[in-house]
Scaffold this motif. Structure first.
Motif, PDB file in Angstrom:
ATOM      1  N   ALA A  74      -0.744   8.032 -12.560  1.00 45.71           N
ATOM      2  CA  ALA A  74      -0.677   8.369 -11.303  1.00 45.71           C
ATOM      3  C   ALA A  74      -2.330   8.760 -10.795  1.00 45.71           C
ATOM      4  CB  ALA A  74       0.315   8.394 -10.663  1.00 45.71           C
ATOM      5  N   TRP A  75      -2.660  10.252 -11.491  1.00 44.05           N
ATOM      6  CA  TRP A  75      -3.842  11.062 -10.878  1.00 44.05           C
ATOM      7  C   TRP A  75      -5.113   9.860 -10.968  1.00 44.05           C
ATOM      8  CZ3 TRP A  75      -7.600  13.682 -13.349  1.00 44.05           C
ATOM      9  CH2 TRP A  75      -8.676  14.439 -12.451  1.00 44.05           C
ATOM     10  N   VAL A  76      -5.377   9.574 -12.796  1.00 47.24           N
ATOM     11  CA  VAL A  76      -5.639   8.901 -13.535  1.00 47.24           C
ATOM     12  C   VAL A  76      -6.290   8.106 -12.829  1.00 47.24           C
ATOM     13  CG1 VAL A  76      -6.693   8.382 -15.591  1.00 47.24           C
ATOM     14  CG2 VAL A  76      -6.025  10.593 -15.556  1.00 47.24           C
ATOM     15  N   ASP A  77      -5.331   6.729 -12.051  1.00 48.67           N
ATOM     16  CA  ASP A  77      -5.820   5.022 -11.337  1.00 48.67           C
ATOM     17  C   ASP A  77      -6.493   5.965 -10.616  1.00 48.67           C
ATOM     18  OD1 ASP A  77      -4.793   3.796 -13.858  1.00 48.67           O
ATOM     19  OD2 ASP A  77      -2.182   3.371 -12.901  1.00 48.67           O
ATOM     20  N   PRO A 206      -8.128   0.393  -3.125  1.00 49.38           N
ATOM     21  CA  PRO A 206      -7.549   1.607  -1.853  1.00 49.38           C
ATOM     22  C   PRO A 206      -5.734   2.279  -2.315  1.00 49.38           C
ATOM     23  CG  PRO A 206      -8.301  -0.152  -0.579  1.00 49.38           C
ATOM     24  CD  PRO A 206      -8.387  -0.790  -2.528  1.00 49.38           C
ATOM     25  N   ARG A 207      -5.757   3.601  -1.471  1.00 49.64           N
ATOM     26  CA  ARG A 207      -4.683   3.674  -1.761  1.00 49.64           C
ATOM     27  C   ARG A 207      -3.511   3.725  -1.600  1.00 49.64           C
ATOM     28  NH1 ARG A 207      -4.640  10.646  -3.619  1.00 49.64           N
ATOM     29  NH2 ARG A 207      -1.807  10.458  -4.311  1.00 49.64           N
ATOM     30  N   ARG A 208      -2.523   2.862  -1.989  1.00 47.44           N
ATOM     31  CA  ARG A 208      -1.340   2.292  -1.175  1.00 47.44           C
ATOM     32  C   ARG A 208       0.058   3.349  -0.461  1.00 47.44           C
ATOM     33  NH1 ARG A 208      -2.715  -0.699  -5.219  1.00 47.44           N
ATOM     34  NH2 ARG A 208       0.447  -0.411  -6.103  1.00 47.44           N
ATOM     35  N   THR A 209       0.331   4.557  -1.763  1.00 48.97           N
ATOM     36  CA  THR A 209       0.776   5.414  -1.172  1.00 48.97           C
ATOM     37  C   THR A 209       0.351   6.565  -2.354  1.00 48.97           C
ATOM     38  OG1 THR A 209       3.338   5.360  -2.076  1.00 48.97           O
ATOM     39  CG2 THR A 209       1.526   4.225  -3.835  1.00 48.97           C
ATOM     40  N   SER A 210       1.791   7.501  -2.087  1.00 51.50           N
ATOM     41  CA  SER A 210       1.582   8.774  -2.481  1.00 51.50           C
ATOM     42  C   SER A 210       1.608   8.774  -4.065  1.00 51.50           C
ATOM     43  CB  SER A 210       2.377   9.916  -2.400  1.00 51.50           C
ATOM     44  OG  SER A 210       3.942   9.862  -2.378  1.00 51.50           O
ATOM     45  N   THR A 211       1.281   9.746  -4.140  1.00 48.54           N
ATOM     46  CA  THR A 211       1.312   9.947  -6.100  1.00 48.54           C
ATOM     47  C   THR A 211       2.498  10.078  -6.609  1.00 48.54           C
ATOM     48  OG1 THR A 211      -0.928  11.427  -6.166  1.00 48.54           O
ATOM     49  CG2 THR A 211       0.513  11.442  -7.592  1.00 48.54           C
ATOM     50  N   LEU A 212       3.321  10.559  -5.122  1.00 47.69           N
ATOM     51  CA  LEU A 212       5.160  10.473  -6.193  1.00 47.69           C
ATOM     52  C   LEU A 212       5.010   8.943  -6.409  1.00 47.69           C
ATOM     53  CD1 LEU A 212       7.150  11.848  -7.080  1.00 47.69           C
ATOM     54  CD2 LEU A 212       7.806  12.125  -4.918  1.00 47.69           C
ATOM     55  N   LEU A 214       3.447   5.948  -6.919  1.00 45.65           N
ATOM     56  CA  LEU A 214       2.839   5.584  -7.875  1.00 45.65           C
ATOM     57  C   LEU A 214       3.728   6.045  -9.285  1.00 45.65           C
ATOM     58  CD1 LEU A 214      -0.947   6.837  -7.340  1.00 45.65           C
ATOM     59  CD2 LEU A 214      -0.524   4.269  -7.070  1.00 45.65           C
ATOM     60  N   VAL A 215       3.901   7.020  -9.119  1.00 48.10           N
ATOM     61  CA  VAL A 215       4.440   7.397  -9.987  1.00 48.10           C
ATOM     62  C   VAL A 215       6.304   6.776 -10.577  1.00 48.10           C
ATOM     63  CG1 VAL A 215       5.941   9.181 -11.483  1.00 48.10           C
ATOM     64  CG2 VAL A 215       4.762  10.128 -10.263  1.00 48.10           C
ATOM     65  N   ARG A 216       6.911   6.209  -9.145  1.00 49.60           N
ATOM     66  CA  ARG A 216       7.838   5.609  -9.030  1.00 49.60           C
ATOM     67  C   ARG A 216       7.500   4.591  -9.804  1.00 49.60           C
ATOM     68  NH1 ARG A 216       8.776   8.382  -4.351  1.00 49.60           N
ATOM     69  NH2 ARG A 216       8.381   7.058  -2.930  1.00 49.60           N
ATOM     70  N   GLU A 217       6.076   3.816  -8.863  1.00 51.54           N
ATOM     71  CA  GLU A 217       5.824   2.450  -9.908  1.00 51.54           C
ATOM     72  C   GLU A 217       5.127   2.602 -11.065  1.00 51.54           C
ATOM     73  OE1 GLU A 217       1.932   0.784  -7.805  1.00 51.54           O
ATOM     74  OE2 GLU A 217       3.151   0.897  -4.968  1.00 51.54           O
ATOM     75  N   GLY A 218       5.169   3.423 -11.517  1.00 51.51           N
ATOM     76  CA  GLY A 218       5.103   3.533 -13.220  1.00 51.51           C
ATOM     77  C   GLY A 218       5.866   3.301 -13.790  1.00 51.51           C
ATOM     78  N   LEU A 219       7.141   4.104 -13.195  1.00 49.07           N
ATOM     79  CA  LEU A 219       8.403   3.546 -14.110  1.00 49.07           C
ATOM     80  C   LEU A 219       9.339   2.403 -13.407  1.00 49.07           C
ATOM     81  CD1 LEU A 219       9.700   7.703 -12.798  1.00 49.07           C
ATOM     82  CD2 LEU A 219       9.607   6.459 -15.374  1.00 49.07           C
ATOM     83  N   ALA A 220       8.667   1.942 -12.456  1.00 50.94           N
ATOM     84  CA  ALA A 220       9.572   0.809 -12.142  1.00 50.94           C
ATOM     85  C   ALA A 220       8.714  -0.483 -13.189  1.00 50.94           C
ATOM     86  CB  ALA A 220       9.005   0.175 -10.720  1.00 50.94           C
ATOM     87  N   ARG A 354      -2.836   0.463 -14.972  1.00 47.09           N
ATOM     88  CA  ARG A 354      -2.791   1.420 -16.819  1.00 47.09           C
ATOM     89  C   ARG A 354      -2.825   2.479 -16.909  1.00 47.09           C
ATOM     90  NH1 ARG A 354      -3.859  -2.910 -19.798  1.00 47.09           N
ATOM     91  NH2 ARG A 354      -4.917  -4.355 -19.296  1.00 47.09           N
ATOM     92  N   GLY A 355      -2.922   4.242 -15.650  1.00 43.46           N
ATOM     93  CA  GLY A 355      -3.030   4.680 -16.106  1.00 43.46           C
ATOM     94  C   GLY A 355      -1.209   5.415 -15.448  1.00 43.46           C
ATOM     95  N   ARG A 356      -0.726   4.710 -14.364  1.00 42.31           N
ATOM     96  CA  ARG A 356       0.417   4.872 -13.905  1.00 42.31           C
ATOM     97  C   ARG A 356       1.727   4.300 -15.250  1.00 42.31           C
ATOM     98  NH1 ARG A 356      -1.729   2.529  -9.522  1.00 42.31           N
ATOM     99  NH2 ARG A 356      -0.194   0.252  -9.245  1.00 42.31           N
ATOM    100  N   ARG A 357       1.040   3.321 -15.940  1.00 41.67           N
ATOM    101  CA  ARG A 357       2.170   2.513 -17.089  1.00 41.67           C
ATOM    102  C   ARG A 357       2.497   2.935 -18.184  1.00 41.67           C
ATOM    103  NH1 ARG A 357       1.522   1.700 -22.444  1.00 41.67           N
ATOM    104  NH2 ARG A 357      -0.338   0.348 -21.603  1.00 41.67           N
TER     105      ARG A 357
END
Length: 419
Positions: A74-77, A206-212, A214-220, A354-357
């Motif tokens: 998520a950070w790399v994205d 543009p960042r739409r949400t927090s890092t957490l 983004l993590v949830r988005e990647g898992l979903a 790609r990063g968070r996936r």
């Protein structure tokens, strides 16, 4: 598609200077890795008299940082300069590996240091893997994903052919700690080559949400997408069982089969010829019978032969030949699986995720490897090394059911829409 409605052939990547440089960078780094993969456990076994559990912990620590992939991805994205992150990851790993021969010169190597080296090189590997996803698609067009993955996998296979043999020779001639200098130098070479690749890296959205968030988005994304979910279940299952074997194989070959470092290197190196063949043939087989079917064949062919490792016996040349034959067949399988599934994962992942996936996928897929290594150590201690190898080899075959029950088995090419 071309004007006549046929699928356009992929571009000739060997003529692309940027891809060639990236390919060379990966090749150099892979060759160095093969030496450390042999040298690090040999240091623990020969210099520090490590037990099966201690060797399995060492293997587990290399892969444990993949659990950080959820957050690193998520950070790399959100970073624009992915190439810079790749270079930093290489330099960090080079510095960490150089600490081993330095400690050896001062007669100060301890198991704790090896654990720390394994952990920190693992962190560097995770950072590199997260940034590599976006960097890869900046260099390679979609139509060439399978071809590019095949070429990179061929380099990996070549490293498994020559790397163990060269590594075994270096270990015997220079000692295992000094041989690790070669891997450190390989990372420095990789960093230098990456710095010479011109690439346009678009800024993140543009960042739409927090890092957490983004993590949830990647898992979903990974858990809800039918292809990503099936591929994750498959690769995680096969990784769990094959890492039971990986954690014990050098120990088994060294102690139970009484093979020298050089003999182990020759066996693994010759066996890796199968990986070269598998990587080269994967695109052709995929075009002939379909991407999904090719991947499923690879999933079975990868772990099944490893169960036969428990049957290795006889004089030294017979042991080496049997190990080499088993590794040969298994290496064909892993490349048929990896080349096709990795290309498919790249194709179905949105560019802005790609990063968070990769982070979510790696956290599970690679995060389960330490568990496999620890289970291997426990089983090796309780039921013995040979029965453990049989259980792990046969268990890995179960991974194919994830693909059989998913849309992957029907996918023939990356041009087909996959929902």
């Amino acid at each position: 598609m071309t004007a006549t409605g046929t699928i356009a052939p992929p571009p000739a990547l060997h003529r692309d200077r940027r891809f060639r440089t990236f390919w060379l960078s990966e090749t150099i780094s892979q060759f160095g890795d093969r030496i450390s993969e042999l040298a690090l456990p040999l240091i623990a076994v020969t210099l520090l008299a490590a037990t099966p559990v201690q060797v399995s912990v060492l293997t587990a620590l290399i892969w444990l940082p993949n659990l950080l992939g959820l957050f690193l991805g998520a950070w790399v994205d959100q970073r624009t300069h992915k190439r810079r992150l790749l270079i930093i990851a290489d330099l960090v790993r080079a510095a960490v590996l150089l600490s081993v021969p330095v400690a050896y010169l001062f007669d100060a190597i301890t198991l704790s240091q090896l654990y720390l080296v394994a952990l920190l090189t693992g962190v560097g590997a995770v950072l590199f893997a997260m940034a590599r996803q976006a960097f890869f698609v900046a260099l390679v067009p979609r139509s060439a994903y399978v071809d590019a993955t095949s070429k990179l996998s061929m380099s990996r296979s070549l490293s498994f052919i020559a790397g163990p043999a060269v590594g075994g020779g270096l270990v015997q001639a220079l000692s295992a700690p000094v041989a690790m200098v070669v891997d450190a130098v390989s990372f420095l070479g990789s960093a230098l080559l990456l710095s010479r690749i011109p690439v346009t890296e678009p800024p993140p959205p543009p960042r739409r949400t927090s890092t957490l968030g983004l993590v949830r988005e990647g898992l979903a994304l990974v858990l809800r997408h039918p292809v990503l979910r099936a591929a994750l279940g498959c690769t995680s299952t096969v990784n769990f069982f094959t890492f039971i074997i990986s954690a014990l194989l050098v120990l088994y070959a060294s102690r139970e089969l009484d093979l020298s470092a050089g003999a182990i290197g020759v066996a693994f190196g010759f066996g890796a010829l199968g990986g070269l063949a598998g990587a080269a043939l994967a695109p052709r087989i995929s075009r002939a019978i379909g991407l999904g079917r090719t991947a499923m064949i690879g999933v079975v062919l990868f772990p099944a032969p490893l169960a036969l490792t428990a049957l290795v016996s006889g004089p030294t040349w017979t042991k080496v030949a049997m190990l080499a034959a088993i590794e040969l067949v298994s290496s064909v399988g892993v490349m048929l699986m990896d080349v096709n599934l990795n290309a498919l994962l790249t194709a179905v992942t949105p560019d802005d995720a790609r990063g968070r996936r990769a982070g979510a996928y790696s956290a599970v897929n690679y995060g389960i490897r330490p568990l496999g290594a620890l289970v291997g150590g426990a089983l090796g201690t309780t039921i013995g090394l040979r029965p453990t190898l049989v259980v792990a080899g046969l268990g890995g075959v179960l991974a194919v059911f994830w693909l059989l029950m998913s849309p992957v088995r029907h996918i023939r090419t990356l041009d087909e829409p996959v929902s």
